[in-house]
Design a protein around this motif. Structure first.
Motif, mmCIF file in Angstrom:
data_model
loop_
_atom_site.group_PDB
_atom_site.id
_atom_site.type_symbol
_atom_site.label_atom_id
_atom_site.label_comp_id
_atom_site.label_asym_id
_atom_site.label_seq_id
_atom_site.Cartn_x
_atom_site.Cartn_y
_atom_site.Cartn_z
ATOM 1 N N GLU A 102 64.881 73.733 -43.216
ATOM 2 C CA GLU A 102 65.662 73.822 -41.979
ATOM 3 C C GLU A 102 65.804 75.281 -41.532
ATOM 4 O O GLU A 102 65.641 75.596 -40.353
ATOM 5 N N VAL A 103 66.095 76.164 -42.498
ATOM 6 C CA VAL A 103 66.278 77.584 -42.163
ATOM 7 C C VAL A 103 64.964 78.175 -41.636
ATOM 8 O O VAL A 103 64.957 78.949 -40.683
ATOM 9 N N PHE A 104 63.838 77.774 -42.243
ATOM 10 C CA PHE A 104 62.551 78.261 -41.732
ATOM 11 C C PHE A 104 62.389 77.875 -40.263
ATOM 12 O O PHE A 104 62.021 78.698 -39.423
ATOM 13 N N PHE A 105 62.685 76.624 -39.938
ATOM 14 C CA PHE A 105 62.482 76.158 -38.560
ATOM 15 C C PHE A 105 63.552 76.670 -37.589
ATOM 16 O O PHE A 105 63.351 76.620 -36.384
ATOM 17 N N GLN A 106 64.677 77.175 -38.126
ATOM 18 C CA GLN A 106 65.708 77.748 -37.252
ATOM 19 C C GLN A 106 65.307 79.132 -36.727
ATOM 20 O O GLN A 106 65.921 79.647 -35.794
ATOM 21 N N GLN A 107 64.272 79.721 -37.317
ATOM 22 C CA GLN A 107 63.798 81.015 -36.833
ATOM 23 C C GLN A 107 63.174 80.855 -35.443
ATOM 24 O O GLN A 107 62.822 79.761 -35.034
ATOM 25 N N SER A 108 62.995 81.960 -34.762
ATOM 26 C CA SER A 108 62.371 81.906 -33.436
ATOM 27 C C SER A 108 60.921 81.441 -33.562
ATOM 28 O O SER A 108 60.297 81.600 -34.618
ATOM 29 N N VAL A 109 60.403 80.878 -32.487
ATOM 30 C CA VAL A 109 58.997 80.461 -32.477
ATOM 31 C C VAL A 109 58.105 81.666 -32.771
ATOM 32 O O VAL A 109 57.123 81.567 -33.509
ATOM 33 N N GLU A 110 58.470 82.835 -32.223
ATOM 34 C CA GLU A 110 57.671 84.057 -32.445
ATOM 35 C C GLU A 110 57.580 84.382 -33.933
ATOM 36 O O GLU A 110 56.520 84.768 -34.439
ATOM 37 N N GLU A 111 58.694 84.218 -34.635
ATOM 38 C CA GLU A 111 58.720 84.501 -36.079
ATOM 39 C C GLU A 111 57.832 83.501 -36.823
ATOM 40 O O GLU A 111 57.053 83.860 -37.698
ATOM 41 N N LYS A 112 57.926 82.225 -36.440
ATOM 42 C CA LYS A 112 57.128 81.181 -37.104
ATOM 43 C C LYS A 112 55.636 81.363 -36.808
ATOM 44 O O LYS A 112 54.791 81.010 -37.623
ATOM 45 N N GLU A 113 55.328 81.925 -35.634
ATOM 46 C CA GLU A 113 53.920 82.132 -35.260
ATOM 47 C C GLU A 113 53.187 83.054 -36.252
ATOM 48 O O GLU A 113 51.964 83.023 -36.336
ATOM 49 N N LYS A 114 53.926 83.863 -36.991
ATOM 50 C CA LYS A 114 53.301 84.734 -37.992
ATOM 51 C C LYS A 114 52.586 83.909 -39.058
ATOM 52 O O LYS A 114 51.729 84.413 -39.778
ATOM 53 N N TYR A 115 52.982 82.637 -39.158
ATOM 54 C CA TYR A 115 52.380 81.729 -40.155
ATOM 55 C C TYR A 115 51.445 80.711 -39.506
ATOM 56 O O TYR A 115 51.081 79.713 -40.112
ATOM 57 N N ALA A 116 51.057 80.962 -38.254
ATOM 58 C CA ALA A 116 50.281 79.963 -37.490
ATOM 59 C C ALA A 116 48.957 79.635 -38.165
ATOM 60 O O ALA A 116 48.279 80.513 -38.710
ATOM 61 N N ASN A 117 48.607 78.359 -38.118
ATOM 62 C CA ASN A 117 47.291 77.951 -38.619
ATOM 63 C C ASN A 117 46.260 78.059 -37.493
ATOM 64 O O ASN A 117 46.592 78.423 -36.373
ATOM 65 N N ASP A 118 45.017 77.735 -37.811
ATOM 66 C CA ASP A 118 43.955 77.769 -36.801
ATOM 67 C C ASP A 118 43.057 76.563 -37.050
ATOM 68 O O ASP A 118 42.047 76.648 -37.739
ATOM 69 N N GLN A 119 43.482 75.435 -36.497
ATOM 70 C CA GLN A 119 42.798 74.172 -36.810
ATOM 71 C C GLN A 119 41.328 74.182 -36.406
ATOM 72 O O GLN A 119 40.496 73.574 -37.063
ATOM 73 N N GLU A 120 41.020 74.888 -35.311
ATOM 74 C CA GLU A 120 39.645 74.844 -34.816
ATOM 75 C C GLU A 120 38.661 75.519 -35.772
ATOM 76 O O GLU A 120 37.477 75.219 -35.763
ATOM 77 N N THR A 121 39.171 76.439 -36.599
ATOM 78 C CA THR A 121 38.282 77.073 -37.590
ATOM 79 C C THR A 121 38.457 76.429 -38.968
ATOM 80 O O THR A 121 37.928 76.919 -39.958
ATOM 81 N N GLY A 122 39.247 75.337 -39.012
ATOM 82 C CA GLY A 122 39.413 74.623 -40.276
ATOM 83 C C GLY A 122 40.554 75.144 -41.128
ATOM 84 O O GLY A 122 40.781 74.661 -42.240
ATOM 85 N N LYS A 123 41.297 76.139 -40.632
ATOM 86 C CA LYS A 123 42.441 76.674 -41.395
ATOM 87 C C LYS A 123 43.659 75.838 -41.026
ATOM 88 O O LYS A 123 44.364 76.123 -40.053
ATOM 89 N N ILE A 124 43.893 74.772 -41.803
ATOM 90 C CA ILE A 124 44.960 73.844 -41.414
ATOM 91 C C ILE A 124 46.305 74.178 -42.047
ATOM 92 O O ILE A 124 47.332 73.681 -41.614
ATOM 93 N N ALA A 125 46.302 75.028 -43.088
ATOM 94 C CA ALA A 125 47.576 75.388 -43.726
ATOM 95 C C ALA A 125 48.343 76.349 -42.828
ATOM 96 O O ALA A 125 47.765 77.209 -42.171
ATOM 97 N N GLY A 126 49.671 76.175 -42.800
ATOM 98 C CA GLY A 126 50.515 77.045 -41.998
ATOM 99 C C GLY A 126 51.285 76.287 -40.933
ATOM 100 O O GLY A 126 51.411 75.061 -40.979
ATOM 101 N N TYR A 127 51.789 77.043 -39.958
ATOM 102 C CA TYR A 127 52.623 76.511 -38.878
ATOM 103 C C TYR A 127 51.724 76.021 -37.746
ATOM 104 O O TYR A 127 50.783 76.722 -37.352
ATOM 105 N N GLY A 128 51.998 74.820 -37.241
ATOM 106 C CA GLY A 128 51.117 74.309 -36.188
ATOM 107 C C GLY A 128 51.729 73.206 -35.357
ATOM 108 O O GLY A 128 52.863 72.793 -35.556
ATOM 109 N N SER A 129 50.937 72.744 -34.412
ATOM 110 C CA SER A 129 51.241 71.575 -33.591
ATOM 111 C C SER A 129 49.937 70.812 -33.503
ATOM 112 O O SER A 129 48.861 71.405 -33.575
ATOM 113 N N LYS A 130 50.019 69.523 -33.329
ATOM 114 C CA LYS A 130 48.789 68.733 -33.379
ATOM 115 C C LYS A 130 47.889 68.990 -32.172
ATOM 116 O O LYS A 130 48.357 69.026 -31.040
#
Length: 354
Positions: A102-130
């Motif tokens: 819950e605390v992780f998701f309470q952070q700003s979207v900008e903060e969570k973006e530091k953990y963003a995944n990249d599904q198109e290159t096959g990097k599915i681990a991390g923060y994402g949306s379908k």
């Protein structure tokens, strides 16, 4: 920077929009079955997801032990989903895991973006949306955080959240204790098929190869919940899936031709039988179709741990002991990776047909 391909649903939800973008609107057919989840959860009539008390799973009294195991086996055959209580994992640890997420998701979207995944290159681990993976391009009303939590030596700690500071400790301990529970649980359907108790676990990779992947699903409040789904109808590809949630209802199971809403059972873990066990058992154990509803009033968060066999090392097919002339194999041999591709491809083909 927010991924332009898949905008974060949280950003949409907090932007003040009154109506949801068209790519989140479900088909007319789906909309007819989407109802108010809070009203649905209150209903007492009709079938209810079974609750299995694991307190006596290892009882020294054979009759008591067998009764408990028989109930779990029956639920796995009939429903393929159940609430587990007295599962041996402390409520204190479960609360720590939930609080950290819950605390992780309470952070700003900008903060969570530091953990963003990249599904198109096959990097599915991390923060994402379908991303849309069906021909109609529909999206689900959720963001998520996905990462491997067990075996420990296969984890990529660089993508584990640094905030909150106890996220790593709580999640690691939960994964370790859940892994012990997996062995205990898998022995029961194994014996139920007339096999040795360790056989099913061995068939899905054993202690070294079975992967526990955690997905924290974050479902923001939705201005038009009657038009959207948090997760569309699907079965899990895993062997088993274990789910915690923040006691906001949302899970529905398609049982006997109707959508049944799972109650919120305190201190329980929801467990699904996945496709992998359904295949190995030649359909004796069910991988049930399920979906997630959203609502206007409350954010829903769930913590799903998928227990998955290695992608390429094992051929999934009905075990020879459960196949006969009267009961021929219902599933062709495939690796786990091929099974995932088959499901995605088949879904795409069905979308094109519609």
């Amino acid at each position: 920077m927010v991924n332009s391909v898949a905008p974060r649903v949280e950003s949409l939800a907090t932007s003040g929009i009154q109506s949801i973008p068209k790519e989140y609107v479900r088909t007319i057919e789906e909309q007819t079955s989407i109802t108010n989840i809070f009203e649905e959860e209150k209903k007492e009539e009709g079938p209810q997801v079974p609750t299995i008390d694991l307190k006596e799973i290892d009882s020294e009294d054979i009759k008591v032990r067998e009764k408990c195991r028989e109930e779990l086996k029956k639920a796995a055959m009939d429903w393929g989903v159940m609430h587990l209580v007295n599962h041996g994992i402390s409520n204190e640890l479960l609360e720590k895991v939930k609080k950290a997420g819950e605390v992780f998701f309470q952070q700003s979207v900008e903060e969570k973006e530091k953990y963003a995944n990249d599904q198109e290159t096959g990097k599915i681990a991390g923060y994402g949306s379908k991303l849309a993976n069906n021909a109609s391009g529909q999206l689900e009303w959720e963001d998520y955080f996905f990462h491997l939590v067990f075996p420990e030596e296969k984890r990529d700690m660089s993508i584990w959240p640094k905030t909150p500071s106890d996220y790593i400790e709580a999640t690691s301990e939960y994964a370790k204790q859940l892994r012990i529970l997996v062995t205990k649980i898998l022995s029961i359907p194994s014996i139920g098929l007339g096999l040795e108790e360790g056989r099913l676990e061995q068939e899905v990779g054993g202690m070294e190869e079975l992967l526990l992947q955690m997905k924290i699903n974050y479902y923001p409040k939705c201005p038009q919940p009657e038009l959207a789904l948090g997760v569309e109808a699907h079965t899990d590809v895993s062997a088993l899936t274990f789910i915690l949630h923040n006691m906001v209802p949302g899970l529905q199971l398609f049982y006997q031709g109707k959508w049944v809403t799972a109650k919120c059972v305190p201190n329980s873990i929801i467990m699904h039988i996945g496709d992998t066990i359904e295949i190995l058992s030649n359909g004796k154990y069910k991988s049930i179709l399920h979906r997630g509803l959203v609502n206007k009033e409350k954010v829903r968060i769930s913590w799903a741990v998928f227990c998955e066999p290695p992608k390429e090392k094992i051929i999934l097919k009905p075990l020879p002991e459960v196949v006969s002339e009267d009961e021929p194999a219902l599933f062709p041999p495939r690796t786990f990776a091929q099974h995932i591709q088959h499901k995605l491809f088949r879904k795409t083909q069905e979308e094109f047909k519609n």
